[in-house]
Design a protein around this motif. Structure first.
Motif, PDB file in Angstrom:
ATOM      1  N   GLY A 168       0.837  -1.193   0.000  1.00  0.00           N
ATOM      2  CA  GLY A 168       0.000   0.000   0.000  1.00  0.00           C
ATOM      3  C   GLY A 168       0.867   1.236   0.000  1.00  0.00           C
ATOM      4  O   GLY A 168       2.053   1.180  -0.296  1.00  0.00           O
ATOM      5  N   ARG A 169       0.266   2.347   0.351  1.00  0.00           N
ATOM      6  CA  ARG A 169       0.982   3.612   0.466  1.00  0.00           C
ATOM      7  C   ARG A 169       0.293   4.443   1.535  1.00  0.00           C
ATOM      8  O   ARG A 169      -0.814   4.098   1.961  1.00  0.00           O
ATOM      9  CB  ARG A 169       1.061   4.327  -0.872  1.00  0.00           C
ATOM     10  N   ALA A 170       0.880   5.520   1.960  1.00  0.00           N
ATOM     11  CA  ALA A 170       0.333   6.310   3.068  1.00  0.00           C
ATOM     12  C   ALA A 170      -1.090   6.777   2.784  1.00  0.00           C
ATOM     13  O   ALA A 170      -1.944   6.782   3.663  1.00  0.00           O
ATOM     14  CB  ALA A 170       1.234   7.504   3.362  1.00  0.00           C
ATOM     15  N   ASP A 171      -1.369   7.138   1.555  1.00  0.00           N
ATOM     16  CA  ASP A 171      -2.699   7.643   1.210  1.00  0.00           C
ATOM     17  C   ASP A 171      -3.553   6.617   0.469  1.00  0.00           C
ATOM     18  O   ASP A 171      -4.608   6.937  -0.057  1.00  0.00           O
ATOM     19  CB  ASP A 171      -2.590   8.928   0.391  1.00  0.00           C
ATOM     20  N   GLY A 172      -3.110   5.377   0.433  1.00  0.00           N
ATOM     21  CA  GLY A 172      -3.858   4.302  -0.227  1.00  0.00           C
ATOM     22  C   GLY A 172      -3.501   2.968   0.399  1.00  0.00           C
ATOM     23  O   GLY A 172      -2.733   2.196  -0.156  1.00  0.00           O
ATOM     24  N   GLN A 173      -4.040   2.707   1.568  1.00  0.00           N
ATOM     25  CA  GLN A 173      -3.664   1.525   2.341  1.00  0.00           C
ATOM     26  C   GLN A 173      -4.583   0.336   2.055  1.00  0.00           C
ATOM     27  O   GLN A 173      -5.638   0.484   1.448  1.00  0.00           O
ATOM     28  CB  GLN A 173      -3.726   1.859   3.826  1.00  0.00           C
ATOM     29  N   TRP A 174      -4.145  -0.834   2.548  1.00  0.00           N
ATOM     30  CA  TRP A 174      -4.973  -2.031   2.593  1.00  0.00           C
ATOM     31  C   TRP A 174      -5.513  -2.154   4.007  1.00  0.00           C
ATOM     32  O   TRP A 174      -4.757  -2.046   4.971  1.00  0.00           O
ATOM     33  CB  TRP A 174      -4.157  -3.276   2.254  1.00  0.00           C
ATOM     34  N   THR A 175      -6.812  -2.374   4.144  1.00  0.00           N
ATOM     35  CA  THR A 175      -7.404  -2.613   5.455  1.00  0.00           C
ATOM     36  C   THR A 175      -8.190  -3.913   5.411  1.00  0.00           C
ATOM     37  O   THR A 175      -8.569  -4.385   4.336  1.00  0.00           O
ATOM     38  CB  THR A 175      -8.339  -1.455   5.878  1.00  0.00           C
ATOM     39  N   ASP A 176      -8.434  -4.488   6.577  1.00  0.00           N
ATOM     40  CA  ASP A 176      -9.183  -5.738   6.697  1.00  0.00           C
ATOM     41  C   ASP A 176      -8.626  -6.806   5.758  1.00  0.00           C
ATOM     42  O   ASP A 176      -9.353  -7.455   5.018  1.00  0.00           O
ATOM     43  CB  ASP A 176     -10.672  -5.499   6.447  1.00  0.00           C
ATOM     44  N   THR A 177      -7.311  -6.967   5.797  1.00  0.00           N
ATOM     45  CA  THR A 177      -6.622  -7.929   4.951  1.00  0.00           C
ATOM     46  C   THR A 177      -6.237  -9.139   5.795  1.00  0.00           C
ATOM     47  O   THR A 177      -5.652  -8.986   6.859  1.00  0.00           O
ATOM     48  CB  THR A 177      -5.365  -7.293   4.335  1.00  0.00           C
ATOM     49  N   GLN A 178      -6.571 -10.340   5.323  1.00  0.00           N
ATOM     50  CA  GLN A 178      -6.253 -11.573   6.046  1.00  0.00           C
ATOM     51  C   GLN A 178      -5.354 -12.440   5.180  1.00  0.00           C
ATOM     52  O   GLN A 178      -5.724 -12.780   4.057  1.00  0.00           O
ATOM     53  CB  GLN A 178      -7.527 -12.332   6.376  1.00  0.00           C
ATOM     54  N   ILE A 179      -4.203 -12.776   5.732  1.00  0.00           N
ATOM     55  CA  ILE A 179      -3.276 -13.680   5.057  1.00  0.00           C
ATOM     56  C   ILE A 179      -3.030 -14.815   6.038  1.00  0.00           C
ATOM     57  O   ILE A 179      -2.438 -14.606   7.096  1.00  0.00           O
ATOM     58  CB  ILE A 179      -1.966 -12.966   4.680  1.00  0.00           C
ATOM     59  N   GLN A 180      -3.524 -15.994   5.697  1.00  0.00           N
ATOM     60  CA  GLN A 180      -3.430 -17.100   6.651  1.00  0.00           C
ATOM     61  C   GLN A 180      -3.338 -18.450   5.954  1.00  0.00           C
ATOM     62  O   GLN A 180      -3.905 -18.647   4.879  1.00  0.00           O
ATOM     63  CB  GLN A 180      -4.611 -17.084   7.617  1.00  0.00           C
ATOM     64  N   GLY A 181      -2.593 -19.349   6.578  1.00  0.00           N
ATOM     65  CA  GLY A 181      -2.523 -20.734   6.108  1.00  0.00           C
ATOM     66  C   GLY A 181      -1.868 -20.917   4.755  1.00  0.00           C
ATOM     67  O   GLY A 181      -2.112 -21.916   4.089  1.00  0.00           O
ATOM     68  N   ASN A 182      -1.019 -19.975   4.334  1.00  0.00           N
ATOM     69  CA  ASN A 182      -0.298 -20.106   3.067  1.00  0.00           C
ATOM     70  C   ASN A 182       1.050 -20.749   3.323  1.00  0.00           C
ATOM     71  O   ASN A 182       1.573 -20.713   4.437  1.00  0.00           O
ATOM     72  CB  ASN A 182      -0.068 -18.716   2.443  1.00  0.00           C
ATOM     73  N   ARG A 183       1.637 -21.317   2.299  1.00  0.00           N
ATOM     74  CA  ARG A 183       2.980 -21.861   2.395  1.00  0.00           C
ATOM     75  C   ARG A 183       3.820 -21.241   1.276  1.00  0.00           C
ATOM     76  O   ARG A 183       3.443 -21.319   0.105  1.00  0.00           O
ATOM     77  CB  ARG A 183       2.967 -23.380   2.266  1.00  0.00           C
ATOM     78  N   VAL A 184       4.917 -20.596   1.680  1.00  0.00           N
ATOM     79  CA  VAL A 184       5.820 -19.959   0.723  1.00  0.00           C
ATOM     80  C   VAL A 184       7.212 -20.513   0.944  1.00  0.00           C
ATOM     81  O   VAL A 184       7.703 -20.531   2.068  1.00  0.00           O
ATOM     82  CB  VAL A 184       5.840 -18.417   0.919  1.00  0.00           C
ATOM     83  N   TRP A 185       7.870 -20.967  -0.123  1.00  0.00           N
ATOM     84  CA  TRP A 185       9.246 -21.418   0.019  1.00  0.00           C
ATOM     85  C   TRP A 185      10.037 -21.080  -1.233  1.00  0.00           C
ATOM     86  O   TRP A 185       9.485 -20.900  -2.304  1.00  0.00           O
ATOM     87  CB  TRP A 185       9.358 -22.882   0.408  1.00  0.00           C
ATOM     88  N   ASP A 186      11.333 -20.935  -1.023  1.00  0.00           N
ATOM     89  CA  ASP A 186      12.303 -20.603  -2.072  1.00  0.00           C
ATOM     90  C   ASP A 186      12.023 -19.264  -2.747  1.00  0.00           C
ATOM     91  O   ASP A 186      12.223 -19.112  -3.954  1.00  0.00           O
ATOM     92  CB  ASP A 186      12.378 -21.717  -3.126  1.00  0.00           C
ATOM     93  N   ALA A 187      11.571 -18.268  -1.977  1.00  0.00           N
ATOM     94  CA  ALA A 187      11.439 -16.902  -2.503  1.00  0.00           C
ATOM     95  C   ALA A 187      12.784 -16.207  -2.341  1.00  0.00           C
ATOM     96  O   ALA A 187      13.459 -16.375  -1.325  1.00  0.00           O
ATOM     97  CB  ALA A 187      10.360 -16.141  -1.746  1.00  0.00           C
ATOM     98  N   THR A 188      13.179 -15.414  -3.331  1.00  0.00           N
ATOM     99  CA  THR A 188      14.475 -14.751  -3.240  1.00  0.00           C
ATOM    100  C   THR A 188      14.426 -13.495  -2.398  1.00  0.00           C
ATOM    101  O   THR A 188      15.459 -13.024  -1.944  1.00  0.00           O
ATOM    102  CB  THR A 188      14.998 -14.385  -4.644  1.00  0.00           C
ATOM    103  N   GLY A 189      13.235 -12.914  -2.169  1.00  0.00           N
ATOM    104  CA  GLY A 189      13.103 -11.716  -1.344  1.00  0.00           C
ATOM    105  C   GLY A 189      13.599 -10.476  -2.034  1.00  0.00           C
ATOM    106  O   GLY A 189      14.017 -10.497  -3.176  1.00  0.00           O
ATOM    107  N   ARG A 190      13.510  -9.355  -1.323  1.00  0.00           N
ATOM    108  CA  ARG A 190      13.940  -8.067  -1.885  1.00  0.00           C
ATOM    109  C   ARG A 190      15.318  -7.724  -1.427  1.00  0.00           C
ATOM    110  O   ARG A 190      15.739  -7.997  -0.389  1.00  0.00           O
ATOM    111  CB  ARG A 190      12.981  -6.964  -1.457  1.00  0.00           C
TER     112      ARG A 190
END
Length: 190
Positions: A168-190
Motif C-alpha cells: 500500500g501507500r500512506a494515502d492508499g492503504q490495505w485494510t481488513d486484509t487476512q493472510i493465513q494458512g499459506n505456504r511460501v518457500w524458495d522466494a528470493t526476497g527483496r
C-alpha cells in the motif's frame, strides 16, 4: 496468444471462468512492451483500455475464477501475469473477485496481481516459478482497498520478489486484509 490478453473482462459484472487452460504467450510487438499481459485481465472502462464503450470508470465485479491452469505451451513461453489488472480509475474498485484452486506455472512478472480488489479472495492456488511475487496486492492511487483474503495458497520459487506481497501507500492503504494458512518457500526476497 501473442501480444494481447488471453481473456479480457472489461466492466463485466457476474462472470464465472472454470476449468480453463491458458497455454503460452509471446510478446510479438515491435516495442516489446506487452510483458505484463495477463492470461485473464480484469479491466475498467476507461479511455485506452478498450476500443468500445462509455469510459465511465466501471470496473469488473462478481468474478469467479476457479480450477484454471496457466503456463507456457510447447511453443510459447510464460504469460506476464496469469490473472490481474494494470488499469484503475480513481474512485473505482474491482469488487468480489474470487480466485480459487488455480495452478500457475511461470509468469514473467506476478502470478496474480490484485490491484484495488475489494471484498475479494485468493484461495488454495498453487503458484510456482514467477519472476516477481506469486501473489501481489497493491494500491497505486490515493484510495484505500479493503477486505482481501489470501488463504491456503502454495507459492514456490518466486523470482526477484516476495512470495506474497501486499503493498500500500500512506494515502492508499490495505485494510481488513487476512493472510493465513499459506505456504511460501524458495522466494528470493527483496
Amino acid at each position: 496468444c501473442s501480444g494481447a490478453h488471453g481473456l479480457e473482462l472489461n466492466a463485466v459484472s457476474g462472470a464465472r471462468i472454470e476449468a480453463c487452460r491458458f497455454e503460452g504467450f509471446a510478446d510479438n510487438t515491435v516495442e516489446q512492451n506487452r510483458l505484463t499481459s495477463e492470461a485473464i485481465e480484469l479491466d475498467v472502462a476507461r479511455a485506452g483500455s478498450s476500443a468500445i464503450g462509455a469510459f465511465d470508470g466501471t470496473a469488473c465485479e462478481d468474478i469467479s475464477i476457479s480450477r484454471c491452469w496457466f503456463g507456457p505451451s510447447s511453443r510459447l513461453g510464460d504469460w506476464g501475469r496469469a490473472i490481474g489488472s494494470h488499469s484503475i480509475v480513481a474512485g473505482s474498485w474491482y469488487d468480489r473477485i474470487t480466485v480459487e484452486s488455480c495452478e500457475i506455472v511461470g509468469a514473467y512478472e506476478a502470478g496474480i496481481r490484485a490491484q484495488y480488489w475489494r471484498d475479494s479472495s485468493i484461495t488454495n492456488c498453487k503458484i510456482r516459478e514467477t519472476g516477481g511475487p506469486g501473489i501481489h496486492a497493491l494500491t497505486t492511487l490515493a484510495q484505500t482497498s479493503t477486505g482481501l483474503t489470501v488463504q491456503g495458497n502454495q507459492v514456490r520459487h518466486s523470482g526477484s520478489d516476495a512470495g506474497i506481497l501486499v503493498e500500500g501507500r500512506a494515502d492508499g492503504q490495505w485494510t481488513d486484509t487476512q493472510i493465513q494458512g499459506n505456504r511460501v518457500w524458495d522466494a528470493t526476497g527483496r
